[in-house]
Design a protein around this motif. Structure first.
Motif, PDB file in Angstrom:
ATOM      1  N   LYS A  66       0.866  -1.188   0.000  1.00 42.11           N
ATOM      2  CA  LYS A  66       0.000   0.000   0.000  1.00 42.11           C
ATOM      3  C   LYS A  66       0.903   1.240   0.000  1.00 42.11           C
ATOM      4  O   LYS A  66       2.117   1.127   0.159  1.00 42.11           O
ATOM      5  CB  LYS A  66      -0.846   0.013   1.278  1.00 42.11           C
ATOM      6  CG  LYS A  66      -1.838  -1.130   1.361  1.00 42.11           C
ATOM      7  CD  LYS A  66      -2.723  -0.935   2.599  1.00 42.11           C
ATOM      8  CE  LYS A  66      -3.430  -2.230   2.956  1.00 42.11           C
ATOM      9  NZ  LYS A  66      -3.883  -2.274   4.339  1.00 42.11           N
ATOM     10  N   ASP A  68      -0.477  -5.201   1.242  1.00 42.51           N
ATOM     11  CA  ASP A  68      -1.900  -5.219   0.902  1.00 42.51           C
ATOM     12  C   ASP A  68      -2.305  -6.677   0.663  1.00 42.51           C
ATOM     13  O   ASP A  68      -2.308  -7.158  -0.472  1.00 42.51           O
ATOM     14  CB  ASP A  68      -2.123  -4.366  -0.348  1.00 42.51           C
ATOM     15  CG  ASP A  68      -3.610  -4.188  -0.643  1.00 42.51           C
ATOM     16  OD1 ASP A  68      -4.436  -4.888  -0.019  1.00 42.51           O
ATOM     17  OD2 ASP A  68      -3.927  -3.361  -1.506  1.00 42.51           O
ATOM     18  N   SER A 117      -5.481  -7.688  -1.875  1.00 43.64           N
ATOM     19  CA  SER A 117      -5.329  -7.529  -3.326  1.00 43.64           C
ATOM     20  C   SER A 117      -4.174  -8.412  -3.816  1.00 43.64           C
ATOM     21  O   SER A 117      -4.151  -8.820  -4.977  1.00 43.64           O
ATOM     22  CB  SER A 117      -5.126  -6.061  -3.711  1.00 43.64           C
ATOM     23  OG  SER A 117      -3.861  -5.625  -3.297  1.00 43.64           O
ATOM     24  N   SER A 118      -3.234  -8.735  -2.930  1.00 42.95           N
ATOM     25  CA  SER A 118      -2.122  -9.616  -3.327  1.00 42.95           C
ATOM     26  C   SER A 118      -2.616 -11.013  -3.685  1.00 42.95           C
ATOM     27  O   SER A 118      -2.144 -11.616  -4.652  1.00 42.95           O
ATOM     28  CB  SER A 118      -1.097  -9.742  -2.195  1.00 42.95           C
ATOM     29  OG  SER A 118      -0.563  -8.486  -1.865  1.00 42.95           O
TER      30      SER A 118
END
Ligand code: PBG
Length: 328
Positions: free
Chosen positions: A134, A140, A143-144
């Protein structure tokens, strides 16, 4: 039990009897050989921190595969080193990534090879972390795992027989399983790096994969070797999320975790004899301080004794040769 009625040495004196009663075995079928495929190189290069291991161009990576297969090793795990890195690790999940091309290339030359891929962003991100960052520099996680699942899918669609996520993000096994399944790959197994510790034993690998984090370290996602009970949490979550094989990493210093997994779960257990373990044996042997063959074999038998079914090791083809020699 007491002496003189009981004399345990009776079972050790005759080498024929010792051979009859051994209960720990090691065979090339237990071994997985890690290979580094590097984009945009023309020739193989020695990896200086890992004597005997090489960076391979895609066009030649079938050579070590074919050679290992002649010795009896049939399983490989591929690590990719891309030509360019960026903040999102975009080459990681590209259908034409170095690993995807290597998969297609090896499949053409060695159709029987069992090809596993390491799934992790660290060699593909310019910051060198295993997940996305981030703006404030923190990981993050959520989303990873979408990108990690896309990477696994790209590998599977390029012909991988199994994927092995090593990033240690929460929820990644479930995300991968889900994306594979919705793409019709319901039968593709996942070997999870489940108990993967933040370890200094990965030192030589980071040279090999060019994957050292620029800033910070991996303690925010890899496990703390001073917190033992955490391993059970990871094993259980990974199985619940759909992992087929659990891995412990590193190897020799973590055999208690191999035993813990073995005693609690019926699934196959793998252990990774990592780069530092390999290079330490190589270096001490080069100095003449230990016998390479004896120490390497003893370490691998110890991993089997602790309960590992599979061992990822840079010694794989060499071990297959040693085992062959011992038989003849
Ligand atoms: C990628 C990955 C690493 C290893 C396997 N996959 C490095 C790391 O986590 O820093 C280490 C393998 C070795 O040391 O042999 N995340």
């Amino acid at each position: 039990m007491s002496f003189p009625v009981h004399r345990p040495r009776r079972l050790r004196i005759d080498s024929r009897l010792r051979g009859m009663i051994r209960d720990v075995s090691l065979s090339p079928a237990n071994l997985i050989y890690p290979l580094f495929v590097v984009d945009q190189i023309a020739e193989p290069h020695e990896i200086s921190a890992m004597p005997g291991q090489k960076h391979w161009p895609v066009a030649l990576v079938h050579e070590p595969v074919a050679e290992a297969m002649r010795k009896g090793v049939i399983a490989f795990i591929l690590f990719g080193v891309p030509s360019a890195k960026d903040a999102h690790g975009s080459q990681a999940y590209d259908a034409d990534s170095v690993v995807c091309r290597a998969l297609r290339h090896i499949r053409q030359h060695c159709p029987q090879a069992y090809l596993i891929t390491d799934v992790c962003l660290c060699a593909y991100t310019d910051h060198g972390h295993c997940g996305m960052l981030k703006d404030d520099g923190s990981i993050d996680n959520d989303s990873s795992i979408d990108l990690i699942a896309r990477m696994a899918l790209a590998h599977a669609q390029a012909g991988a027989d199994m994927v092995a996520p090593s990033d240690m993000m929460d929820g990644r096994i479930g995300a991968i399983r889900n994306l594979l399944d919705t793409n019709g790959l319901v039968d593709l197994p996942i070997m999870s790096y489940s108990a993967k510790y933040a370890s200094a034993f990965y030192g030589p690998f980071r040279e090999a994969a060019g994957s050292a984090p620029g800033k910070g370290d991996r303690s925010g996602y890899q496990m703390d070797f001073r917190f033992a009970r955490d391993a059970m949490v990871e094993f259980e979550l990974d199985l619940e999320e759909g992992a087929d094989i659990l891995m412990v990493k590193p190897g020799l210093a973590y055999l208690d975790m191999v035993k813990l997994a073995r005693d609690n779960f019926p699934c196959p257990i793998a252990v990774y004899q990592v780069s530092g373990e390999y290079s330490m044996i190589k270096a001490a042997a080069e100095k003449g301080w230990v016998n390479e063959r004896a120490v390497a074999l003893e370490s691998l038998y110890a991993m089997r004794r602790a309960g590992a079914d599979l061992i990822l090791t840079y010694f794989a083809p060499q071990v297959a040769e040693w085992l062959q020699e011992a038989k003849s």
